[in-house]
Design a protein around this motif. Structure first.
Motif, mmCIF file in Angstrom:
data_model
loop_
_atom_site.group_PDB
_atom_site.id
_atom_site.type_symbol
_atom_site.label_atom_id
_atom_site.label_comp_id
_atom_site.label_asym_id
_atom_site.label_seq_id
_atom_site.Cartn_x
_atom_site.Cartn_y
_atom_site.Cartn_z
ATOM 1 N N ASN A 66 39.560 4.064 1.108
ATOM 2 C CA ASN A 66 39.050 4.081 2.472
ATOM 3 C C ASN A 66 39.640 3.064 3.440
ATOM 4 O OD1 ASN A 66 36.911 6.163 2.161
ATOM 5 N ND2 ASN A 66 36.240 4.729 0.599
ATOM 6 N N VAL A 67 40.223 1.993 2.962
ATOM 7 C CA VAL A 67 40.704 0.961 3.879
ATOM 8 C C VAL A 67 42.034 1.369 4.479
ATOM 9 C CG1 VAL A 67 41.521 -1.433 4.035
ATOM 10 C CG2 VAL A 67 39.430 -0.913 2.801
ATOM 11 N N LYS A 68 42.134 1.172 5.787
ATOM 12 C CA LYS A 68 43.372 1.474 6.513
ATOM 13 C C LYS A 68 43.601 0.374 7.546
ATOM 14 C CE LYS A 68 40.533 5.142 8.297
ATOM 15 N NZ LYS A 68 39.931 5.508 7.106
ATOM 16 N N SER A 69 44.707 0.464 8.240
ATOM 17 C CA SER A 69 45.006 -0.500 9.304
ATOM 18 C C SER A 69 44.342 -0.063 10.601
ATOM 19 C CB SER A 69 46.508 -0.596 9.527
ATOM 20 O OG SER A 69 47.129 -1.182 8.428
ATOM 21 N N CYS A 70 43.764 -1.028 11.302
ATOM 22 C CA CYS A 70 43.196 -0.774 12.622
ATOM 23 C C CYS A 70 44.313 -0.280 13.531
ATOM 24 C CB CYS A 70 42.585 -2.063 13.168
ATOM 25 S SG CYS A 70 42.030 -1.945 14.884
ATOM 26 N N LYS A 71 44.046 0.774 14.280
ATOM 27 C CA LYS A 71 45.049 1.370 15.173
ATOM 28 C C LYS A 71 45.411 0.460 16.349
ATOM 29 C CE LYS A 71 45.236 5.560 13.326
ATOM 30 N NZ LYS A 71 46.319 5.938 12.499
ATOM 31 N N ILE A 72 44.569 -0.540 16.611
ATOM 32 C CA ILE A 72 44.837 -1.443 17.729
ATOM 33 C C ILE A 72 45.535 -2.711 17.266
ATOM 34 C CG2 ILE A 72 43.791 -2.847 19.557
ATOM 35 C CD1 ILE A 72 41.515 -0.747 19.640
ATOM 36 N N CYS A 73 44.970 -3.384 16.256
ATOM 37 C CA CYS A 73 45.449 -4.734 15.926
ATOM 38 C C CYS A 73 46.081 -4.884 14.539
ATOM 39 C CB CYS A 73 44.307 -5.732 16.062
ATOM 40 S SG CYS A 73 43.092 -5.625 14.729
ATOM 41 N N ASN A 74 46.024 -3.873 13.706
ATOM 42 C CA ASN A 74 46.553 -3.899 12.326
ATOM 43 C C ASN A 74 45.683 -4.647 11.326
ATOM 44 O OD1 ASN A 74 48.857 -2.366 12.915
ATOM 45 N ND2 ASN A 74 49.943 -4.191 13.611
ATOM 46 N N PHE A 96 37.647 0.079 7.697
ATOM 47 C CA PHE A 96 37.220 1.337 7.104
ATOM 48 C C PHE A 96 37.258 2.465 8.137
ATOM 49 C CE2 PHE A 96 35.310 -1.546 3.995
ATOM 50 C CZ PHE A 96 35.663 -0.923 2.814
ATOM 51 N N PHE A 97 37.492 2.095 9.392
ATOM 52 C CA PHE A 97 37.501 3.065 10.481
ATOM 53 C C PHE A 97 38.826 2.975 11.231
ATOM 54 C CE2 PHE A 97 33.199 1.517 9.703
ATOM 55 C CZ PHE A 97 32.587 2.699 9.304
ATOM 56 N N GLN A 98 38.996 3.798 12.270
ATOM 57 C CA GLN A 98 40.237 3.758 13.056
ATOM 58 C C GLN A 98 40.445 2.406 13.716
ATOM 59 O OE1 GLN A 98 40.368 7.056 15.850
ATOM 60 N NE2 GLN A 98 42.184 7.755 14.748
ATOM 61 N N HIS A 99 39.330 1.800 14.159
ATOM 62 C CA HIS A 99 39.403 0.494 14.806
ATOM 63 C C HIS A 99 38.512 -0.482 14.045
ATOM 64 C CE1 HIS A 99 40.178 3.189 18.438
ATOM 65 N NE2 HIS A 99 41.328 2.759 17.991
ATOM 66 N N CYS A 100 38.962 -1.705 13.902
ATOM 67 C CA CYS A 100 38.188 -2.707 13.157
ATOM 68 C C CYS A 100 36.995 -3.184 13.986
ATOM 69 C CB CYS A 100 39.083 -3.885 12.762
ATOM 70 S SG CYS A 100 39.562 -4.943 14.139
ATOM 71 N N GLU A 101 36.092 -3.890 13.341
ATOM 72 C CA GLU A 101 34.877 -4.333 14.026
ATOM 73 C C GLU A 101 35.174 -5.359 15.113
ATOM 74 O OE1 GLU A 101 33.190 -7.707 10.964
ATOM 75 O OE2 GLU A 101 32.768 -5.613 10.497
ATOM 76 N N ILE A 102 36.257 -6.108 14.991
ATOM 77 C CA ILE A 102 36.619 -7.081 16.027
ATOM 78 C C ILE A 102 37.060 -6.342 17.289
ATOM 79 C CG2 ILE A 102 38.243 -8.916 16.665
ATOM 80 C CD1 ILE A 102 38.261 -9.699 13.652
ATOM 81 N N CYS A 103 37.936 -5.358 17.140
ATOM 82 C CA CYS A 103 38.403 -4.587 18.301
ATOM 83 C C CYS A 103 37.274 -3.778 18.935
ATOM 84 C CB CYS A 103 39.548 -3.664 17.894
ATOM 85 S SG CYS A 103 41.091 -4.553 17.545
ATOM 86 N N PHE A 107 42.634 -9.926 18.150
ATOM 87 C CA PHE A 107 43.803 -10.310 17.366
ATOM 88 C C PHE A 107 44.894 -9.249 17.442
ATOM 89 C CE2 PHE A 107 40.360 -12.652 15.416
ATOM 90 C CZ PHE A 107 40.930 -13.876 15.122
ATOM 91 N N HIS A 108 46.063 -9.669 17.021
ATOM 92 C CA HIS A 108 47.164 -8.743 16.756
ATOM 93 C C HIS A 108 47.865 -9.253 15.496
ATOM 94 C CE1 HIS A 108 50.053 -5.615 17.715
ATOM 95 N NE2 HIS A 108 50.943 -6.425 17.177
ATOM 96 N N VAL A 109 47.860 -8.438 14.450
ATOM 97 C CA VAL A 109 48.469 -8.823 13.178
ATOM 98 C C VAL A 109 49.876 -8.234 13.121
ATOM 99 C CG1 VAL A 109 48.281 -8.730 10.658
ATOM 100 C CG2 VAL A 109 46.203 -8.787 12.065
ATOM 101 N N LEU A 110 50.862 -9.101 12.990
ATOM 102 C CA LEU A 110 52.236 -8.630 12.835
ATOM 103 C C LEU A 110 52.399 -8.084 11.430
ATOM 104 C CD1 LEU A 110 54.108 -11.668 14.423
ATOM 105 C CD2 LEU A 110 53.463 -9.513 15.528
#
Length: 192
Positions: free
Chosen positions: A51-59, A63-70, A102-105
């Motif tokens: 189930n874990v994937k990269s957030c579409k905004i910050c990487n 568990f969802f398209q966007h992380c809880e921070i975004c 955040f933005h994760v490189l």
């Protein structure tokens, strides 16, 4: 199963960061003895794996398209802290003083990933004034990445680029620093 060996699980555990062969053997023995722990461990690993994937905004991991921070509406979307990996995001997030996003490189190796870094960071730029905090490890690669990012963001007049300041020793990794050091570095960041 008469030829069972602990060696494959010990080898796998040894691949994890900070786990050497002795620790891997102790973990394997604990997993063999403690069935409840092993069952929970397997369930959690399966959940992560499926189930874990990269957030579409910050990487970040999510568990969802966007992380809880975004997704958090209380976070300052115009303050973007750029980190080299997820462990550094978590190191800053766990302190509880940073209120931006955040933005994760994917990599701090600009020689391999410069086009990716440039495209992904430019996607984050809006018409509002934004601050990009470059919270990269103070290594040669981290410093080279800071200079590269600064060069691609300087064309945007609504963007301020800052970096962490006091308290971060050269050659260190943010994930291993104490919360006080990271807090001071965030609060005393300087414009580049």
């Amino acid at each position: 199963m008469k030829n069972f060996s602990f060696q494959p699980i010990v080898k796998l555990l040894s691949l994890l960061p900070s786990i050497g062969p002795k620790s891997a053997r102790r973990i394997a023995i604990t997993l063999a003895k403690e069935k409840k722990i092993t069952t929970s461990f397997i369930q959690q690993l399966t959940l992560i794996n499926e189930n874990v994937k990269s957030c579409k905004i910050c990487n970040n991991l999510s568990f969802f398209q966007h992380c809880e921070i975004c997704e958090d509406s209380l976070r300052d979307k115009n303050q973007i802290c750029v980190v080299s990996d997820i462990s550094n995001l978590w190191a800053i997030e766990n302190i509880g003083v940073y209120e931006g996003v955040f933005h994760v490189l994917e990599s701090s190796n600009i020689l391999e990933e410069n086009q990716y870094i440039e495209n992904e960071l430019k996607k984050r730029i809006t018409d509002d004034h934004q601050e990009f905090i470059l919270a990269l490890n103070p290594t040669i690669e981290g410093q080279a990445t800071i200079h590269y990012i600064k060069s691609i963001l300087k064309e945007f007049h609504n963007v301020t680029v800052t970096s962490l300041s006091l308290g971060i020793p050269i050659g260190s990794d943010l994930d291993y620093l104490d919360s006080g050091t990271i807090t001071i570095a965030l609060e005393s960041r300087k414009e580049l």
